[in-house]
Design an enzyme around this catalytic site. Structure first.
Site, PDB file in Angstrom:
ATOM      1  N   THR A  46      41.133  44.392  51.326  1.00  0.00           N
ATOM      2  CA  THR A  46      39.796  44.092  50.812  1.00  0.00           C
ATOM      3  C   THR A  46      38.932  43.403  51.872  1.00  0.00           C
ATOM      4  OG1 THR A  46      40.848  42.190  49.744  1.00  0.00           O
ATOM      5  CG2 THR A  46      40.353  44.079  48.369  1.00  0.00           C
ATOM      6  N   TYR A 109      39.677  45.461  37.396  1.00  0.00           N
ATOM      7  CA  TYR A 109      38.747  45.863  36.347  1.00  0.00           C
ATOM      8  C   TYR A 109      39.430  46.356  35.084  1.00  0.00           C
ATOM      9  CZ  TYR A 109      34.717  47.650  33.872  1.00  0.00           C
ATOM     10  OH  TYR A 109      33.762  47.859  32.908  1.00  0.00           O
ATOM     11  N   TYR A 135      49.944  41.961  46.029  1.00  0.00           N
ATOM     12  CA  TYR A 135      48.781  41.105  46.296  1.00  0.00           C
ATOM     13  C   TYR A 135      48.188  40.673  44.964  1.00  0.00           C
ATOM     14  CZ  TYR A 135      44.196  39.676  48.197  1.00  0.00           C
ATOM     15  OH  TYR A 135      43.063  38.987  48.529  1.00  0.00           O
ATOM     16  N   ARG A 140      39.518  38.025  41.947  1.00  0.00           N
ATOM     17  CA  ARG A 140      38.880  39.288  42.328  1.00  0.00           C
ATOM     18  C   ARG A 140      39.215  40.428  41.370  1.00  0.00           C
ATOM     19  NH1 ARG A 140      36.427  40.216  47.381  1.00  0.00           N
ATOM     20  NH2 ARG A 140      35.900  38.206  48.300  1.00  0.00           N
ATOM     21  N   LYS A 163      51.738  38.485  48.385  1.00  0.00           N
ATOM     22  CA  LYS A 163      50.610  37.670  48.837  1.00  0.00           C
ATOM     23  C   LYS A 163      49.958  37.145  47.572  1.00  0.00           C
ATOM     24  CE  LYS A 163      45.976  37.988  50.902  1.00  0.00           C
ATOM     25  NZ  LYS A 163      44.949  38.900  51.481  1.00  0.00           N
ATOM     26  N   ILE A 204      48.749  35.310  54.699  1.00  0.00           N
ATOM     27  CA  ILE A 204      47.978  36.516  55.021  1.00  0.00           C
ATOM     28  C   ILE A 204      46.527  36.073  55.003  1.00  0.00           C
ATOM     29  CG2 ILE A 204      47.410  38.882  54.387  1.00  0.00           C
ATOM     30  CD1 ILE A 204      50.182  39.164  53.199  1.00  0.00           C
TER      31      ILE A 204
END
Length: 291
Positions: A46, A109, A135, A140, A163, A204
């Site tokens: 991202t 989403y 991740y 987000r 992560k 990360i």
């Protein structure tokens, strides 16, 4: 597969027309390996503006990064999405491109259940022989990969790390329950030292574009048991960690770090819409921060 303790989530350099600038991409890879001491690079994560990159651009980036790094560091491909079938196909194409590992962001989403998350990651893992890093970034994606789900996924042979941007309580739960060899990376630069303190393996990072050497020193001080030195470096770096995301108000990643790289003489161009570059007040803040 050893990815090291300092992994940089690499930005994608663009030219003035918004196309990938391959010369700048090569220069950035060299800079991150040679000057900022990155052990591995995440390409098309991202931070690399993956939502605005086409699959063709992503695959070209994977092939380019593998060839240009030439074994000097590991290349991890960001192939996660909120479409399981699409992620499987892109992951398989990335494997064919020669990358060393895969980073899979939680589906965003559509907010699947914990069972849906488990089945999503399991299906992708079964479609590749590459090592996979999960991740988790609820801020987000709108969904948290719980500690229990992470630990279920850690039983899958090629899911080797996560992560995670969750709080240290969740990180501690994962670390204490994970099988031997499963690694937990912080996904939040400012949580690097706290996550190491509860048994995390590394970071990360976004800030490692700018302060990678100092972050390596922070990690090493912690590993050496030099608590005071680790705390000192952490305190020194905290304004940078915060400033790359709040300058002095929230700025979406990677807007600030791309501008900051330019201030350090590493030109990577601007960002693609819907992101826009820093305004003058934000630019002045970043100039002062890095002065």
């Amino acid at each position: 597969m050893e990815f090291g303790r300092l992994i940089t989530a690499m930005v994608t350099p663009f030219d003035g027309d918004g196309h990938i600038d391959w010369q700048k991409t090569g220069q950035l890879i060299d800079y991150l390996i040679e000057e900022q001491q990155s052990d591995s690079l995440v390409v098309s994560g991202t931070t690399g503006e993956s939502p605005t990159l086409s699959d063709e651009e992503k695959l070209e980036l994977f092939r380019f990064a593998v060839k240009h790094a030439n074994g000097r560091c590991k290349i991890i491909a960001g192939t996660g999405s909120n479409n399981t079938a699409h992620s499987i196909h892109l992951t398989q194409d990335a494997e064919a491109a020669g990358v060393d590992g895969i980073l899979l962001v939680a589906p965003y989403y559509n907010r699947p259940s914990q069972e849906g998350l488990f089945q999503h990651f399991k299906a992708i893992a079964e479609a590749t022989t590459l090592p996979i890093i999960l991740y988790n970034v609820e801020g987000r994606t709108g969904v948290n990969i719980s500690a229990d789900t992470t630990l279920r996924l850690a039983q899958i042979d090629n899911i080797i790390a996560t992560k995670d941007c969750a709080n240290t309580e969740q990180l501690s739960q994962i670390i204490s329950g994970a099988p031997e060899g499963f690694r937990v990376y912080s996904g939040d630069d400012s949580a690097t030292l706290p996550s190491l303190a509860v048994g995390g393996y590394g970071i990360i990072s976004v800030a490692s574009h700018i302060v990678g050497v100092q972050m390596k020193e922070l990690i090493q001080a912690h590993l050496d048991g030099n608590v005071q030195e680790a705390a000192r470096i952490n305190g020194m770096l905290l304004p940078v960690f915060k400033g790359l995301f709040y300058c002095p108000h929230p700025v979406p990643n990677p807007v600030a770090v791309k501008y900051a790289l330019g201030l350090k003489g590493v030109s990577v161009g601007g960002v693609r819409l819907p992101l826009v570059t820093v305004n003058e007040a934000e630019a002045a803040f970043l100039r002062n921060l890095l002065a």
